[in-house]
Design an enzyme around this catalytic site. Sequence first.
Site, PDB file in Angstrom:
ATOM      1  N   CYS A 286       0.861  -1.173   0.000  1.00  0.00           N
ATOM      2  CA  CYS A 286       0.000   0.000   0.000  1.00  0.00           C
ATOM      3  C   CYS A 286       0.903   1.230   0.000  1.00  0.00           C
ATOM      4  O   CYS A 286       1.614   1.483   0.960  1.00  0.00           O
ATOM      5  CB  CYS A 286      -0.877  -0.025   1.237  1.00  0.00           C
ATOM      6  SG  CYS A 286      -1.797   1.471   1.522  1.00  0.00           S
ATOM      7  N   VAL A 287       0.907   1.983  -1.088  1.00  0.00           N
ATOM      8  CA  VAL A 287       1.847   3.107  -1.213  1.00  0.00           C
ATOM      9  C   VAL A 287       1.254   4.374  -0.603  1.00  0.00           C
ATOM     10  O   VAL A 287       0.111   4.686  -0.848  1.00  0.00           O
ATOM     11  CB  VAL A 287       2.210   3.340  -2.688  1.00  0.00           C
ATOM     12  CG1 VAL A 287       3.244   4.460  -2.808  1.00  0.00           C
ATOM     13  CG2 VAL A 287       2.762   2.070  -3.292  1.00  0.00           C
TER      14      VAL A 287
END
Lengths: 134, 99, 110
Positions: C109-110
């Site tokens: 999850c950036v």
Amino acid sequence: MTETRDEIGLEAGGGVRKKFMFVNRKAPYGTIYALEGLEVVLISAAFDQDVSLAFLDDGVYQLVKGQQTKGLEVKNFSPTYRALEGYDVEKLYVEREALEARGIREDQLLVPVQVVSAREMGQLMEQQDVIIGF
Amino acid sequence: MLHIVNKSPYERNSLASCLGHAQKGGAVLLTEDAVYGATRGNLVEGAIRKALEELPVYALGPDLEARGMQANVIEGVQVVDFGGFVDLVAEHRTSQSWL
Amino acid sequence: MALTVGGNTIETDEEGYLTNLSDWSEDIANEIAKVENVEMGPNHWEVVNFLREYYNEYQIAPAVRVLTKAIGKKLGADKGNSKYLYELFPYGPAKQACKIAGLPKPTGCV
């Protein structure tokens, strides 16, 4: 490049779905490879590809039940292999020769796997579009 | 498939494992410390000669030369330069690195 | 960064995730929720508790798609969809709910 749409696996929906195999050949805590490999698998699951995992050589040690890392004060990531099913990663191939050489039985592994011979493993590798080794 | 090995066969089992899984139609490229495996008169020579019956085996010239091994390559092992390395990768549909 | 809860200082990373998972308590969850502008109701707690159980079992924070599916399986299809989860946690169930649950940021999850 002269690849046809079919060869690169374009589906009716327009998405490209390729066969990815992650090859695990290292034991879990001596090096960072096993954990890094597992993280890459989890990330790749977001891209809806046809993912499989192969465990050969010392990689089979990654799946052994009963890992306890409290004494080392490092994260025990073995439970995470059981999360793979929820990530739709259901093809886990383990090499029979690697298990036998190390005296590990299938019932000592922490997830359901498909045990294959070295020869079958080689053939599975040939069927992939992309192979990433750890 | 092009199988790429870069570890000394005396330090790791990468080369042995690679040779145990490579299928006909594939090829093996030895680079870095794995080029010691392409040389004569040692424990690994037999395995390479056996592999050569089924598969082409390549070794990276600059790595052989850097290690002083260029005059001692097993007959049948083909020595390539960096351009040849790139050609091999391009010729094969997939490649796999045996770390 | 740090949070202060009941006179204690709790360490977080620069994005507000707890540095030590073992620091977590319901009071701390409420405090993180306040920072995130989320008012915790029973439905929020249900998701937060689900995430903590998931982490306890698998040692990772699930990706949103995986969380949605798993919640649908356990709590029913009316809750196992991203619309429901985003209504509870407008900045994303992964980002906000995991943070409130005291989990690390989900892998990938950036």
